[in-house]
Design a protein around this motif. Structure first.
Motif, PDB file in Angstrom:
ATOM      1  N   GLU A   1       0.844  -1.196   0.000  1.00 34.26           N
ATOM      2  CA  GLU A   1       0.000   0.000   0.000  1.00 34.26           C
ATOM      3  C   GLU A   1       0.878   1.244   0.000  1.00 34.26           C
ATOM      4  O   GLU A   1       1.574   1.538   0.973  1.00 34.26           O
ATOM      5  CB  GLU A   1      -0.925  -0.005   1.224  1.00 34.26           C
ATOM      6  CG  GLU A   1      -2.037   1.016   1.153  1.00 34.26           C
ATOM      7  CD  GLU A   1      -2.916   0.853  -0.062  1.00 34.26           C
ATOM      8  OE1 GLU A   1      -2.671   1.582  -1.049  1.00 34.26           O
ATOM      9  OE2 GLU A   1      -3.830   0.016  -0.048  1.00 34.26           O
TER      10      GLU A   1
ATOM     11  N   LYS B   1      -5.224   3.228   6.689  1.00 33.17           N
ATOM     12  CA  LYS B   1      -5.594   2.270   7.738  1.00 33.17           C
ATOM     13  C   LYS B   1      -6.474   1.181   7.147  1.00 33.17           C
ATOM     14  O   LYS B   1      -6.995   1.305   6.029  1.00 33.17           O
ATOM     15  CB  LYS B   1      -6.327   2.975   8.880  1.00 33.17           C
ATOM     16  CG  LYS B   1      -7.650   3.593   8.491  1.00 33.17           C
ATOM     17  CD  LYS B   1      -8.285   4.308   9.667  1.00 33.17           C
ATOM     18  CE  LYS B   1      -9.668   4.834   9.361  1.00 33.17           C
ATOM     19  NZ  LYS B   1      -9.723   5.682   8.170  1.00 33.17           N
ATOM     20  N   ASP B   2      -6.623   0.093   7.905  1.00 35.93           N
ATOM     21  CA  ASP B   2      -7.464  -0.992   7.433  1.00 35.93           C
ATOM     22  C   ASP B   2      -8.898  -0.503   7.280  1.00 35.93           C
ATOM     23  O   ASP B   2      -9.391   0.321   8.051  1.00 35.93           O
ATOM     24  CB  ASP B   2      -7.403  -2.190   8.384  1.00 35.93           C
ATOM     25  CG  ASP B   2      -7.877  -1.853   9.780  1.00 35.93           C
ATOM     26  OD1 ASP B   2      -8.953  -2.325  10.143  1.00 35.93           O
ATOM     27  OD2 ASP B   2      -7.167  -1.089  10.488  1.00 35.93           O
TER      28      ASP B   2
ATOM     29  N   VAL C   1     -10.958  -1.981   0.420  1.00 40.33           N
ATOM     30  CA  VAL C   1     -11.284  -3.407   0.576  1.00 40.33           C
ATOM     31  C   VAL C   1     -11.903  -3.899  -0.733  1.00 40.33           C
ATOM     32  O   VAL C   1     -12.725  -3.201  -1.333  1.00 40.33           O
ATOM     33  CB  VAL C   1     -12.256  -3.638   1.750  1.00 40.33           C
ATOM     34  CG1 VAL C   1     -12.464  -5.133   1.988  1.00 40.33           C
ATOM     35  CG2 VAL C   1     -11.749  -2.959   3.014  1.00 40.33           C
TER      36      VAL C   1
ATOM     37  N   ASP D   1      -7.853  -6.746   2.168  1.00 40.02           N
ATOM     38  CA  ASP D   1      -7.528  -5.463   2.790  1.00 40.02           C
ATOM     39  C   ASP D   1      -6.025  -5.464   3.078  1.00 40.02           C
ATOM     40  O   ASP D   1      -5.563  -6.057   4.056  1.00 40.02           O
ATOM     41  CB  ASP D   1      -8.340  -5.286   4.072  1.00 40.02           C
ATOM     42  CG  ASP D   1      -8.179  -3.901   4.686  1.00 40.02           C
ATOM     43  OD1 ASP D   1      -7.159  -3.248   4.413  1.00 40.02           O
ATOM     44  OD2 ASP D   1      -9.068  -3.487   5.457  1.00 40.02           O
TER      45      ASP D   1
ATOM     46  N   MET E   1      -3.952  -3.130   4.004  1.00 38.13           N
ATOM     47  CA  MET E   1      -3.545  -2.487   5.256  1.00 38.13           C
ATOM     48  C   MET E   1      -3.783  -3.395   6.453  1.00 38.13           C
ATOM     49  O   MET E   1      -3.001  -3.416   7.402  1.00 38.13           O
ATOM     50  CB  MET E   1      -4.279  -1.152   5.438  1.00 38.13           C
ATOM     51  CG  MET E   1      -3.815  -0.056   4.494  1.00 38.13           C
ATOM     52  SD  MET E   1      -2.054   0.332   4.656  1.00 38.13           S
ATOM     53  CE  MET E   1      -2.030   1.122   6.270  1.00 38.13           C
ATOM     54  N   GLN E   2      -4.833  -4.168   6.407  1.00 36.80           N
ATOM     55  CA  GLN E   2      -5.089  -5.121   7.484  1.00 36.80           C
ATOM     56  C   GLN E   2      -4.037  -6.221   7.464  1.00 36.80           C
ATOM     57  O   GLN E   2      -3.508  -6.607   8.513  1.00 36.80           O
ATOM     58  CB  GLN E   2      -6.487  -5.718   7.331  1.00 36.80           C
ATOM     59  CG  GLN E   2      -6.873  -6.674   8.449  1.00 36.80           C
ATOM     60  CD  GLN E   2      -8.242  -7.278   8.224  1.00 36.80           C
ATOM     61  OE1 GLN E   2      -8.436  -8.125   7.370  1.00 36.80           O
ATOM     62  NE2 GLN E   2      -9.215  -6.810   9.005  1.00 36.80           N
ATOM     63  N   TRP E   3      -3.702  -6.711   6.280  1.00 34.25           N
ATOM     64  CA  TRP E   3      -2.686  -7.754   6.171  1.00 34.25           C
ATOM     65  C   TRP E   3      -1.321  -7.262   6.667  1.00 34.25           C
ATOM     66  O   TRP E   3      -0.537  -8.037   7.206  1.00 34.25           O
ATOM     67  CB  TRP E   3      -2.572  -8.227   4.722  1.00 34.25           C
ATOM     68  CG  TRP E   3      -3.781  -8.947   4.209  1.00 34.25           C
ATOM     69  CD1 TRP E   3      -4.737  -9.573   4.958  1.00 34.25           C
ATOM     70  CD2 TRP E   3      -4.160  -9.123   2.849  1.00 34.25           C
ATOM     71  NE1 TRP E   3      -5.697 -10.138   4.145  1.00 34.25           N
ATOM     72  CE2 TRP E   3      -5.363  -9.880   2.839  1.00 34.25           C
ATOM     73  CE3 TRP E   3      -3.614  -8.731   1.632  1.00 34.25           C
ATOM     74  CZ2 TRP E   3      -6.009 -10.233   1.661  1.00 34.25           C
ATOM     75  CZ3 TRP E   3      -4.264  -9.094   0.459  1.00 34.25           C
ATOM     76  CH2 TRP E   3      -5.446  -9.830   0.467  1.00 34.25           C
TER      77      TRP E   3
ATOM     78  N   HIS F   1      -0.888  -5.061   8.973  1.00 33.11           N
ATOM     79  CA  HIS F   1      -1.045  -4.531  10.337  1.00 33.11           C
ATOM     80  C   HIS F   1      -0.872  -3.010  10.359  1.00 33.11           C
ATOM     81  O   HIS F   1      -0.219  -2.449  11.244  1.00 33.11           O
ATOM     82  CB  HIS F   1      -0.058  -5.208  11.293  1.00 33.11           C
ATOM     83  CG  HIS F   1      -0.170  -6.702  11.308  1.00 33.11           C
ATOM     84  ND1 HIS F   1      -1.240  -7.371  11.878  1.00 33.11           N
ATOM     85  CD2 HIS F   1       0.639  -7.667  10.790  1.00 33.11           C
ATOM     86  CE1 HIS F   1      -1.076  -8.684  11.728  1.00 33.11           C
ATOM     87  NE2 HIS F   1       0.057  -8.880  11.065  1.00 33.11           N
ATOM     88  N   ASN F   2      -1.473  -2.388   9.340  1.00 29.09           N
ATOM     89  CA  ASN F   2      -1.472  -0.920   9.208  1.00 29.09           C
ATOM     90  C   ASN F   2      -0.071  -0.328   9.083  1.00 29.09           C
ATOM     91  O   ASN F   2       0.156   0.835   9.422  1.00 29.09           O
ATOM     92  CB  ASN F   2      -2.213  -0.259  10.375  1.00 29.09           C
ATOM     93  CG  ASN F   2      -3.720  -0.386  10.245  1.00 29.09           C
ATOM     94  OD1 ASN F   2      -4.240  -0.424   9.122  1.00 29.09           O
ATOM     95  ND2 ASN F   2      -4.414  -0.469  11.363  1.00 29.09           N
TER      96      ASN F   2
ATOM     97  N   THR G   1     -15.934  -0.173   2.860  1.00 33.28           N
ATOM     98  CA  THR G   1     -14.714   0.457   2.377  1.00 33.28           C
ATOM     99  C   THR G   1     -14.944   1.936   2.143  1.00 33.28           C
ATOM    100  O   THR G   1     -16.060   2.360   1.823  1.00 33.28           O
ATOM    101  CB  THR G   1     -14.243  -0.211   1.070  1.00 33.28           C
ATOM    102  OG1 THR G   1     -13.008   0.382   0.666  1.00 33.28           O
ATOM    103  CG2 THR G   1     -15.263  -0.051  -0.042  1.00 33.28           C
TER     104      THR G   1
END
Length: 819
Positions: A325, A332-333, A337, A352, A354-356, A358-359, A397
């Motif tokens: 990203e 952020k997550d 999405v 996602d 950012m989720q993967w 961990h931001n 999203t």
């Protein structure tokens, strides 16, 4: 003898040249053999240092029967090393490499050319390694011609167990054929790079299955694609020490569904701090560019980010998708999405990045997916599709978008046979072409697989699987033989069209009918060519004459398809084909002339008088009856695939007739199947969301398109208005929103206000909404639509007979009783 070639073993000049690259390398391979076959000495080609094999110990078996020679001619575009010389033999020969235990890259370099006493076309052989079959009956010249390249490169991954050596065997296929090799590279890699770690991973998603998939060391892999999305390729020298090439030909496989909304994300100044962990997984440069969908969220909601890759059927494939990203708007997550579909199956419903990560912005992540491409005996290559579709709702999203930085695709060896070999391609018409062109996608028929914005009386240029009965060579057929030359992809089969359904015209008759194609007689223009109004039978019969662009291969596909389709179908609500002409390579179709033109010309952007509401209802019913006949009246279900107002024609009595079958497709012929898996074709604004998301075509796709037509008729506006406010761009979405808000009367054609009975209006909107349901299984059949529209018409007629009929007024957003 030189047993292992390392970069630090070359001359000081080369060492200095490579200094900065070495500093950037994240991995130093324990085993590194780069063999230039058929020569002696050491050569550096700017990427690798090659060692000749003429005096090495690596060759075993067949030494006395192998020949070391140069190609008779050397193409100037081909690197000298390792392609100048080759080792050739009409008998089996082997290379043996003493390597450490663990996974290895095995890279093979071929230059199919004429060698002294070894004709180019006689090269046919198999390649095996430690029990795995890499190539079988491999015809090097056929593959080079099909790939439109001078050299061939194949890359494999194989695990070598403790105590084993790595053996490569080259075996000619037949007594008069020979095997050859120009270059070999064997390179160590980290044990967890591509094989699934038994201690640190439980596996990854096996698309279409409930179990996880692991790439175990008992498998070998073939690298099918390794691509950097956007920008120039990353050379082997600029990899992480593993000498992988990251190709920059991504656009060759991209389906440009949304050409007005392309956008590319990039860290143009190279200042973004990118972290790759482990650092040998991929070079940081891979993650500095990405392709996303663009900034128009409304268009993104009705589009996919799609690539298609030709692969051999009957194998399992592993896709590794690379993400990082770098968009400044994503922090952020939950910001971005999207869905991921592989081979038209859902692989990820909550992608996602950012989720993967961990931001952690700038942290590269990789996701692996496995998918089985079932055996298809009808074609040698099939398309493996990768699609991304954004979430459309703000609760899921913030940015309606999807993106990708890079990908790798691996073929996995078959479990029982340990085979990786696929079939040879068919011969091409112009062998040994020196022009390098992309191999591209496998097309259904001809041309690229794209969603076309199709206008005019007819549209579509594609050969569909429907064409299985062609009958143009029978001497007794009135349609006669099709005389123009066709390539292999459009080859027809001998059969015979019905004698009383199709007439063959001479070019002289067509010229007479159109007054030598006088522009004054043009009544329609599109990408296919022109449509003329003409007169046949001594001027007594008006006809529509469609002249496809001469020499168009895609036009030839459409030409054949329309003849076959329309000559087999006869219905009051389908346009009738009178005949065709194919003299002098012309492609001309002759239809009944539809005096009133197409439906759209009577709805908006026209000087024609406004159509009254009841007449619009009757046209809807007629068109629906035509579609019903296609779905149920023929031997096999026929799905139109391009239902829209310009493909509904009107005769002098305002009878609606469905036209243009260039994109039509036979529906499921197996009762156990509910859909046909096929590439997306059609027109923006009318496409069934299930179809364009998952490439699954059903008759309910026509129902969805017809639902858009219903609201187009009610509202007298195009299906897409690109410069409208976001919520109004798509007619389908706008109508859905207004229906939910109870404000449908706001968007009704102003000329109809005060004329629609409220019961009829309510029923009509209900029908349209049911056609537009996201889940195709919940949509009505077209037969149900016919019945419901007839009921709506009855409601209107009953109201018209009442002196105090309820009407939709233009004074309110509600249904009121007329005075």
């Amino acid at each position: 003898m030189i047993s292992t070639v390392r970069f630090y073993s070359v001359t000081s000049f080369v060492l200095a040249f490579l200094f900065f690259s070495i500093e950037l390398q994240a991995y130093t391979p324990e085993d590194n053999f780069t063999i230039s076959c058929g020569t002696t000495g050491i050569v550096f080609d700017g990427q690798r240092t090659w060692t000749g094999d003429a005096d090495t110990k690596y060759l075993s078996g067949g030494q006395g029967s192998t020949v070391l020679t140069e190609a008779a001619t050397q193409d100037p575009s081909v690197n000298q090393a390792p392609y100048t010389t080759a080792r050739l033999s009409r008998f089996q020969f082997n290379y043996s490499f003493p390597v450490s235990a663990g996974p290895k890259f095995v890279r093979l370099f071929f230059y199919p050319a004429d060698y002294p006493s070894f004709p180019r076309t006689h090269a046919s052989f198999s390649v095996q390694s430690n029990g795995f079959t890499f190539l079988k009956g491999f015809n090097a010249s056929l593959n080079a011609d099909a790939e439109a390249t001078n050299t061939i490169f194949r890359e494999y991954v194989i695990n070598v167990n403790d105590g084993e050596i790595l053996i490569l065997s080259f075996t000619p296929s037949q007594p008069n054929s020979y095997a050859f090799i120009n270059g070999i590279e064997v390179l160590s890699m980290p044990s967890d790079l591509y094989y699934t770690s038994a201690t640190h991973s439980t596996g990854f998603k096996f698309v279409g299955n409930t179990t996880l998939y692991s790439v175990e060391t008992r498998f070998a892999l073939q690298v099918e694609y390794r691509i950097k999305i956007i920008g120039q390729e990353i050379s082997p020298l600029n990899d992480t020490g593993l000498f992988r090439k990251w190709a920059g030909d991504e656009e060759d496989y991209l389906i440009k569904q949304n050409p007005q909304n392309n956008d590319l994300s990039a860290d143009l100044d190279g200042k973004m701090n990118i972290t790759v962990n482990p650092d040998y997984v991929a070079p940081k440069e891979l993650y500095r560019t990405a392709r996303n969908m663009g900034t128009n969220a409304t268009l993104n909601k009705i589009s996919n980010l799609t690539w298609e890759f030709p692969v051999d059927s009957g194998f399992t494939y592993v896709l590794r998708l690379h993400f990082c990203e770098i968009d400044p708007n994503i922090n952020k997550d939950g910001d971005r999405v999207f869905f991921i579909y592989i081979a038209s199956q859902l692989a990820e419903d909550n992608a996602d990045v950012m989720q993967w990560s961990h931001n952690q912005k700038g942290l590269a992540v990789q996701r692996n997916y496995a998918v089985l491409m079932p055996k298809d005996n009808t074609q040698k290559k099939v398309n493996l599709s990768l699609q991304m579709h954004p979430y459309a709702t703000p609760d899921k999203t913030i940015y309606t978008d999807a993106f990708l930085n890079g990908l790798e695709i691996f073929k996995i060896s078959q479990d029982e046979s340990n085979n990786l070999a696929g079939p040879n391609p068919d011969p091409v018409q112009t062998p040994h072409s020196n022009k390098s062109v992309p191999t591209g996608k496998i097309s259904r028929g001809s041309g690229e697989t794209i969603i076309g914005m199709i206008v005019g009386v007819v549209s579509g240029v594609v050969l569909i699987s429907l064409v299985v009965f062609f009958v143009f060579l029978s001497p007794i057929s009135r349609c006669g033989p099709l005389l123009f030359s066709m390539t292999k992809s459009t080859k027809t089969h001998n059969s015979s069209l019905p004698l009383d359904l199709c007439r063959r015209f001479s070019l002289l008759e067509i010229l007479a009918a159109t007054q030598n194609f006088d522009d004054v007689l043009i009544v329609g223009v599109g990408g296919f060519g022109h449509v003329y109004k003409g007169y046949i039978d001594d001027g007594s019969t008006p006809v529509a004459i469609k002249r496809l662009k001469p020499g168009s291969q895609q036009g030839a596909h459409e030409f054949l398809n329309e003849i076959e389709m329309l000559s087999q179908l006869r219905h009051r609500h389908l346009v009738s084909l009178i005949g065709y002409c194919n003299d002098n390579k012309e492609m001309i179709l002759v239809y009944d002339f539809m005096t009133r033109g197409n439906l759209r010309d009577h709805l908006y952007n026209t000087d024609n008088p406004t159509l009254p509401w009841k007449q619009r209802l009757q046209i809807c019913i007629g068109a629906a009856r035509g579609l019903h006949y296609l779905h149920t009246g023929a031997k096999h279900m026929i799905i139109h695939r391009d239902v829209k107002t310009t493909n509904i024609l009107l005769d002098d009595k305002w009878v609606a007739k469905v036209s243009d079958f260039g994109l039509s497709r036979i529906g499921p012929t197996d009762t156990s199947k509910s859909h046909v898996s096929t590439n997306v074709k059609g027109s923006f604004g009318y496409l069934d969301p299930e179809y364009y998301k998952r490439y699954r075509l059903t008759e309910k796709s026509d129902v969805y398109s017809f639902g858009v037509v219903l609201f187009e008729i009610l509202c007298a506006r195009p299906p897409l208005i690109r410069n409208a406010e976001t919520e109004q761009v798509s007619l389908a979405n706008w109508a859905r929103r207004c229906y939910q808000n109870g404000t449908m009367a706001q968007i009704v054609d102003p000329s109809l206000k005060g004329t629609i009975a409220p019961e009829c209006f309510e029923k009509f909107c209900e029908i349209g909404m049911s056609c537009l349901l996201e889940d195709g299984t919940h949509r009505p059949s077209i037969n149900d639509v016919v019945w419901l529209l007839e009921f709506a018409l009855q409601l209107q007629e009953d109201a018209d007979r009442s002196e105090n009929a309820d009407i939709v007024t233009d004074e309110s957003n509600e249904i009121k009783r007329g005075n």
